[in-house]
Design a protein around this motif. Sequence first.
Motif, PDB file in Angstrom:
ATOM      1  N   GLU A 192       0.979  -2.155  -0.953  1.00  0.00           N
ATOM      2  CA  GLU A 192      -0.291  -1.713  -0.370  1.00  0.00           C
ATOM      3  C   GLU A 192      -1.114  -2.900   0.093  1.00  0.00           C
ATOM      4  O   GLU A 192      -1.848  -2.813   1.085  1.00  0.00           O
ATOM      5  CB  GLU A 192      -1.084  -0.877  -1.376  1.00  0.00           C
ATOM      6  CG  GLU A 192      -0.507   0.499  -1.625  1.00  0.00           C
ATOM      7  CD  GLU A 192      -0.665   1.446  -0.446  1.00  0.00           C
ATOM      8  OE1 GLU A 192      -1.565   1.222   0.392  1.00  0.00           O
ATOM      9  OE2 GLU A 192       0.104   2.417  -0.360  1.00  0.00           O
ATOM     10  N   TYR A 193      -1.008  -4.019  -0.612  1.00  0.00           N
ATOM     11  CA  TYR A 193      -1.773  -5.208  -0.207  1.00  0.00           C
ATOM     12  C   TYR A 193      -1.224  -5.793   1.088  1.00  0.00           C
ATOM     13  O   TYR A 193      -1.978  -6.112   2.016  1.00  0.00           O
ATOM     14  CB  TYR A 193      -1.740  -6.275  -1.311  1.00  0.00           C
ATOM     15  CG  TYR A 193      -2.510  -7.518  -0.934  1.00  0.00           C
ATOM     16  CD1 TYR A 193      -3.886  -7.587  -1.105  1.00  0.00           C
ATOM     17  CD2 TYR A 193      -1.857  -8.613  -0.362  1.00  0.00           C
ATOM     18  CE1 TYR A 193      -4.598  -8.712  -0.737  1.00  0.00           C
ATOM     19  CE2 TYR A 193      -2.563  -9.745   0.012  1.00  0.00           C
ATOM     20  CZ  TYR A 193      -3.937  -9.787  -0.169  1.00  0.00           C
ATOM     21  OH  TYR A 193      -4.653 -10.909   0.219  1.00  0.00           O
ATOM     22  N   GLY A 210      -0.349  -2.040   3.592  1.00  0.00           N
ATOM     23  CA  GLY A 210      -1.195  -0.857   3.646  1.00  0.00           C
ATOM     24  C   GLY A 210      -2.261  -0.936   4.722  1.00  0.00           C
ATOM     25  O   GLY A 210      -2.544  -1.997   5.279  1.00  0.00           O
ATOM     26  N   VAL A 226      -7.581  -4.223   1.562  1.00  0.00           N
ATOM     27  CA  VAL A 226      -7.292  -4.081   0.139  1.00  0.00           C
ATOM     28  C   VAL A 226      -7.630  -5.412  -0.522  1.00  0.00           C
ATOM     29  O   VAL A 226      -7.148  -6.461  -0.088  1.00  0.00           O
ATOM     30  CB  VAL A 226      -5.806  -3.731  -0.090  1.00  0.00           C
ATOM     31  CG1 VAL A 226      -5.502  -3.631  -1.581  1.00  0.00           C
ATOM     32  CG2 VAL A 226      -5.453  -2.426   0.611  1.00  0.00           C
ATOM     33  N   PHE A 231      -3.427   0.578  -9.232  1.00  0.00           N
ATOM     34  CA  PHE A 231      -2.635   1.503  -8.420  1.00  0.00           C
ATOM     35  C   PHE A 231      -2.038   2.558  -9.342  1.00  0.00           C
ATOM     36  O   PHE A 231      -1.436   2.223 -10.370  1.00  0.00           O
ATOM     37  CB  PHE A 231      -1.529   0.720  -7.707  1.00  0.00           C
ATOM     38  CG  PHE A 231      -0.609   1.548  -6.855  1.00  0.00           C
ATOM     39  CD1 PHE A 231      -0.984   1.951  -5.587  1.00  0.00           C
ATOM     40  CD2 PHE A 231       0.653   1.907  -7.316  1.00  0.00           C
ATOM     41  CE1 PHE A 231      -0.124   2.691  -4.783  1.00  0.00           C
ATOM     42  CE2 PHE A 231       1.525   2.652  -6.531  1.00  0.00           C
ATOM     43  CZ  PHE A 231       1.126   3.047  -5.260  1.00  0.00           C
ATOM     44  N   LEU A 261      -6.373   2.667  -6.163  1.00  0.00           N
ATOM     45  CA  LEU A 261      -5.573   3.318  -5.125  1.00  0.00           C
ATOM     46  C   LEU A 261      -4.691   4.369  -5.794  1.00  0.00           C
ATOM     47  O   LEU A 261      -4.056   4.095  -6.811  1.00  0.00           O
ATOM     48  CB  LEU A 261      -4.686   2.305  -4.398  1.00  0.00           C
ATOM     49  CG  LEU A 261      -5.394   1.141  -3.693  1.00  0.00           C
ATOM     50  CD1 LEU A 261      -4.361   0.248  -3.013  1.00  0.00           C
ATOM     51  CD2 LEU A 261      -6.400   1.646  -2.688  1.00  0.00           C
ATOM     52  N   GLY A 278      -1.539   6.980  -5.179  1.00  0.00           N
ATOM     53  CA  GLY A 278      -0.427   7.320  -4.298  1.00  0.00           C
ATOM     54  C   GLY A 278       0.521   8.283  -4.982  1.00  0.00           C
ATOM     55  O   GLY A 278       0.207   8.890  -6.008  1.00  0.00           O
ATOM     56  N   ALA A 309      -3.751   5.870  -1.467  1.00  0.00           N
ATOM     57  CA  ALA A 309      -2.829   4.864  -0.940  1.00  0.00           C
ATOM     58  C   ALA A 309      -2.289   5.326   0.412  1.00  0.00           C
ATOM     59  O   ALA A 309      -2.317   6.518   0.733  1.00  0.00           O
ATOM     60  CB  ALA A 309      -1.693   4.629  -1.929  1.00  0.00           C
ATOM     61  N   THR A 310      -1.795   4.391   1.207  1.00  0.00           N
ATOM     62  CA  THR A 310      -1.496   4.711   2.609  1.00  0.00           C
ATOM     63  C   THR A 310      -0.023   4.639   2.995  1.00  0.00           C
ATOM     64  O   THR A 310       0.340   5.084   4.086  1.00  0.00           O
ATOM     65  CB  THR A 310      -2.268   3.757   3.539  1.00  0.00           C
ATOM     66  OG1 THR A 310      -1.833   2.410   3.303  1.00  0.00           O
ATOM     67  CG2 THR A 310      -3.771   3.856   3.308  1.00  0.00           C
ATOM     68  N   LEU A 311       0.851   4.110   2.135  1.00  0.00           N
ATOM     69  CA  LEU A 311       2.237   3.875   2.559  1.00  0.00           C
ATOM     70  C   LEU A 311       3.142   5.094   2.444  1.00  0.00           C
ATOM     71  O   LEU A 311       4.248   5.089   2.982  1.00  0.00           O
ATOM     72  CB  LEU A 311       2.837   2.698   1.780  1.00  0.00           C
ATOM     73  CG  LEU A 311       2.182   1.344   2.021  1.00  0.00           C
ATOM     74  CD1 LEU A 311       2.900   0.267   1.228  1.00  0.00           C
ATOM     75  CD2 LEU A 311       2.163   0.993   3.508  1.00  0.00           C
ATOM     76  N   ALA A 320       6.471   3.655   0.626  1.00  0.00           N
ATOM     77  CA  ALA A 320       5.866   2.782  -0.380  1.00  0.00           C
ATOM     78  C   ALA A 320       6.903   2.000  -1.171  1.00  0.00           C
ATOM     79  O   ALA A 320       6.747   0.792  -1.401  1.00  0.00           O
ATOM     80  CB  ALA A 320       4.988   3.600  -1.329  1.00  0.00           C
TER      81      ALA A 320
END
Length: 302
Positions: free
Chosen positions: A120-121, A124, A128, A134, A249, A251, A286-288, A292
């Motif tokens: 994510e860092y 993402g 972040v 997380f 975050l 996910g 979270a965005t992935l 991920a």
Amino acid sequence: MATEYLGIDIGGTNVKMGIVEAETGNISNFYSHDTGDWRKSGHFVKSLGDAISVQLKQNPEVSKCGIGVPGLITRDRQSLIEITAIPEIDGISVIPELKDRFKGKDFFLENDANAAALGEYYFGEGDVPEDYIFVTLGTGVGGAAIIDKTVFKGGGGNAMEPGHMPSKNGRVLERNIGKVELLNLATDMRAAWTGETVLVADGTISTMGLVSAATEGDKLALEIFEEVGTLLGDGLISMIRILDINTILIGGGLSASFEYILPAINKQIEFWLSPYYKKGLSIKRATLANDAGLLGAASLCF
């Protein structure tokens, strides 16, 4: 030429791998294989190495490979300790084996939740910070803490297992809000419900059905997610107090319910945390998504 890494996401169902462009996170040469097939062969690591061999032959410029695994590993990140979903590989010194087979290539090993968190860092969306917690919501509840852009390993190397925190009803957290437990909760609450609801009463409620019902404003679905958010919120409060980190975050597959569990999380935070901890506190999804694990594994190469 762009820098590329090989990301490998070992899961209980599938092993996924692909070439990841470091600057963009673009994935090429994606490959997925049934984990059970390799388990039955009795030569899991050899089969893994064979698949890696194909990737490296097709992409000879790749010199670093990251591997995420679903379980406990040694503090030096060289060997596997307890991989519950694939017990056949417990105790194997996987990194020395791969380095011996692939001379001149570097391999990096990490718990899959830790890897996804680090991903994510690097890959993402949005900003972040270098310190964040997380949490993954899925079959179980996984987690990680990233401090100064580095995985927090703890004393023995396997810190941050939020799913095993004591929770309600004499159970650990993931036995209350893991996927199966969430659906059991929904079935029980539906059986006791006397008001109107779109949720079926035949014991076949699905996670997608729950989210869909909540989207339509279904009161029962919202109450179910309120219970989940309350339990998760209590766990997050403990993590925030212990680690003094104010970015969270969330996910995993069940994070689709994020906006419906967030109000209950915020309610617990408002009740339990002092102004110091609430200042600047940010809880985000979270965005992935499905990438991920693979992108997280590749991020170990940075």
